[in-house]
Design a protein around this motif. Sequence first.
Motif, mmCIF file in Angstrom:
data_model
loop_
_atom_site.group_PDB
_atom_site.id
_atom_site.type_symbol
_atom_site.label_atom_id
_atom_site.label_comp_id
_atom_site.label_asym_id
_atom_site.label_seq_id
_atom_site.Cartn_x
_atom_site.Cartn_y
_atom_site.Cartn_z
ATOM 1 N N THR A 75 137.822 68.852 81.052
ATOM 2 C CA THR A 75 137.615 67.629 80.280
ATOM 3 C C THR A 75 137.177 67.944 78.866
ATOM 4 N N ARG A 121 135.838 58.373 74.477
ATOM 5 C CA ARG A 121 134.877 58.713 75.524
ATOM 6 C C ARG A 121 134.525 57.511 76.396
ATOM 7 N N ILE A 179 135.142 57.383 80.334
ATOM 8 C CA ILE A 179 134.024 57.239 81.275
ATOM 9 C C ILE A 179 134.324 56.134 82.284
ATOM 10 N N MET A 215 136.919 57.470 84.731
ATOM 11 C CA MET A 215 136.354 58.428 85.677
ATOM 12 C C MET A 215 135.448 57.747 86.696
ATOM 13 N N LEU A 216 134.724 56.726 86.277
ATOM 14 C CA LEU A 216 133.891 55.981 87.217
ATOM 15 C C LEU A 216 134.746 55.293 88.271
ATOM 16 N N ALA A 260 135.709 63.960 89.136
ATOM 17 C CA ALA A 260 135.274 62.862 88.271
ATOM 18 C C ALA A 260 133.833 63.059 87.812
ATOM 19 N N ALA A 261 132.989 63.570 88.696
ATOM 20 C CA ALA A 261 131.589 63.820 88.319
ATOM 21 C C ALA A 261 131.504 64.870 87.224
ATOM 22 N N SER A 302 133.801 65.562 85.025
ATOM 23 C CA SER A 302 134.321 64.964 83.802
ATOM 24 C C SER A 302 133.300 64.029 83.169
ATOM 25 N N LEU A 303 132.601 63.253 83.986
ATOM 26 C CA LEU A 303 131.582 62.343 83.444
ATOM 27 C C LEU A 303 130.482 63.109 82.724
ATOM 28 N N ALA A 334 129.494 62.841 78.730
ATOM 29 C CA ALA A 334 128.166 62.363 78.343
ATOM 30 C C ALA A 334 127.284 63.442 77.750
#
Length: 788
Positions: free
Chosen positions: A141, A262, A266, A269-270, A303-304, A306-307, A311
């Motif tokens: 990411t 971003r 986000i 991805m969530l 996904a986690a 990438s988040l 952030a």
Amino acid sequence: MADPVPEPAPPARSRLAAWTAGPLPSAASSLGDWLQGPLEAHAEREAEDAWSTADSVSGTWRPIHEAGPGTAADAGPAAAPGAPDAPASEQTPTPGRPAFRHELHGLRAVALGLVAIYHIWLGRVSGGVDVFLFLSAFFLTGTFVRRLESGRPLGVPRYWLHTFKRLMPPAAVTILLALAGTAVFLPSSLWPTVMQEAVASAAYVQNALLVFLQVDYHARDAGGASPLQHFWSLSVQGQAFVVWPLLFLLMVRRARRGRSVRGPLIALMLAIGGASLTWSIITTQTQQQVAYFDTAARLWEFAAGSLLALALPALDRLTGARRPEEGQVPRLRTGRALLGWAGIAALLACGIVLDVSTMFPGWIAIVPLVAAGAVVVAGHSGRRWGVDALLSTRPAAFIGDISYALYLVHWPVLVMWLHRSGQQRAGLLDGLVVLAGSVLLAWLITRAVDAPVRRSVWLEARPSRALTAVAASFALVAVAAGGWWIGLNRAEPPTPVAAAQDLPAEEVATEVATEAPPEILPHGWQLGAQWPDLPERCGGPWAPDEDFHNVNCQQLLPADQAAQGTIVVVGSSHARQFIPALIPYASEHDLQIVNLSMDACGFTTEVEQSPYCRGYDQYVLDYVEEHSPELVLTTVTRTGLAEGDDENGETMPEGTAPAIRALLQQGVHVIGVRDTPRWEQDQFACAEAVIEDGGAPSDADAACGADAADKLAPTNPAADLAELPGAEDRLALVDLGESICPHGRCSPILGESYVYMDDDHLTRTFVETVLAGPLTEELTERFPAPTA
């Protein structure tokens, strides 16, 4: 102005202390040169490779135009208070270039160490694989977000080529070595599984194959002891490496307009993470053995990662994070050090304090991800006792450098050793030897294969060359596995047909030999062909009116060939296993054989059925009523594992009597066969191990066999069926126990045949050579003219 007083020189360290605790050199050593050459250094800055040291980067350095006074943009990575002036080109980092994070390189070493140690000594889930998935998404990411924000092309096809060009050659070498080791060290019953998994691993679909084998009724515990089973996680990663970059293509137009990407990423991805985590929790509770290998149940871990990547820049600004290269002290130094150690402690405890083997990949996988995330967020603590200092040492960097190859080789080495030593788990000393040997082999593969491919300017010069490297890696594996399989199966016996079946000789060896015969059949690699499949799909006058789930209707004769009558086989696979013994009788009387069995479902009526078997009894009765076969074969008892109140567990299942009565009422001749023994262990594997160690069938009997009294009831539990109306003329209760367990002993090898192909099914070879004669005699005596 007085000259500044020079700072005192630091105390001298021993060479060992300097190596283990000192910072990594800015210039590559002779060892580091081939591990991390100029081409890889560029890849590190781009983070395009999920397993190399390229992954240990983050976007914490800001471009020159954003850097303020006193930042790394001014000082440069080599600058420090009191340092001599350096050329501007060395003091100013390239705009947008991410910083290399040694502690994340070390975190990868910790995760890999946990995987290896837990595999070798503990046999538990460590969470290390989950950390790899998490970090892979984190670095991937960061790569694509930097490209979007800097206005550069995403270059997704080039990313795919670069990534798989890097990953596949070491994987192919490992798979080829595993194939060679399988031929030398592993029993032949595992060969087909390893061949399948070799091709699946090279194609990055190993996880899908393992899911199929888990749910395939005919799989012989195929994934349990394979030296390539660990490739499932690489397959999950490979599939994600293909799909994940496509998500960033959705943001290209937004980035070109100068808008932030971003926030939308986000939200995306969530959504993906929430859906995947929900699916993971549900499937882990209902089918954990499938969910464990399911990519969809693992995407939330990507996904986690990438988040966190999205952030982290904001988190770093809020918390005052700094990199060692910036020459400034970060804020919250003690808190960062404690957070990092808390993450490592949680990661180490996962699997030791909690046995989470049956809970992954559900919500419990949050634990190792939060632990890894804590180390990432903690970053550079500025404390000598911080975990980042430990993870930045050279030993950790060395393990990080060979982490990909070490993951590849440690499992095959362990599996080979456990098979040859006959152990369930390695001990302390031999486990250390396995680990040391794996590290050495990983180092050699890294040096001889991984690094040259990674550093090859020639391969990187044109996409076609990288594609050729990927294709050649797969082709080598496919040719090796396929060629081996073709060579073994040149003399494979065909599926039985009536014209090829003759009555077996009356003199059939059923004794347990004290010396191993020249050849015992079937060979282990032939077990897949031992299931008694019939050559034709049901068709013509024998086709059912409608299909029923999990019933694979087969027939002996072609649909356009006439027959004088029909034998239908119904019930579970224990009824199906007698089909080869029926063929001589069917051939003599010109009968069609129809296989209407359903795995794991006996033929019973008037009882509550499981959801899986519900409706099967009526399906059979409807077929019999519609097609009026002359004979129906089914099992009328069920053996057990000597559990419960019954001494040996053999009983007539509830619902058998009304099922047989229903058949007799339709005027059908019924062949009620007594069930065969079931075992706690795989009888073929047990006996094969004894024979391959130089033992005789008598040794296999002593190690694996049992007295018939422990497996079968003293008398046929279904004997009362002979009292049913019509049974006197139309029911044959067949007891082949004396042929399967002669002289009161159930042995895994009789004569020159393995009796069992797994823990409860007879081999086709044994049924054809030993049981066909007694069954034919019994049926000829009981039903001499079945079509009259």
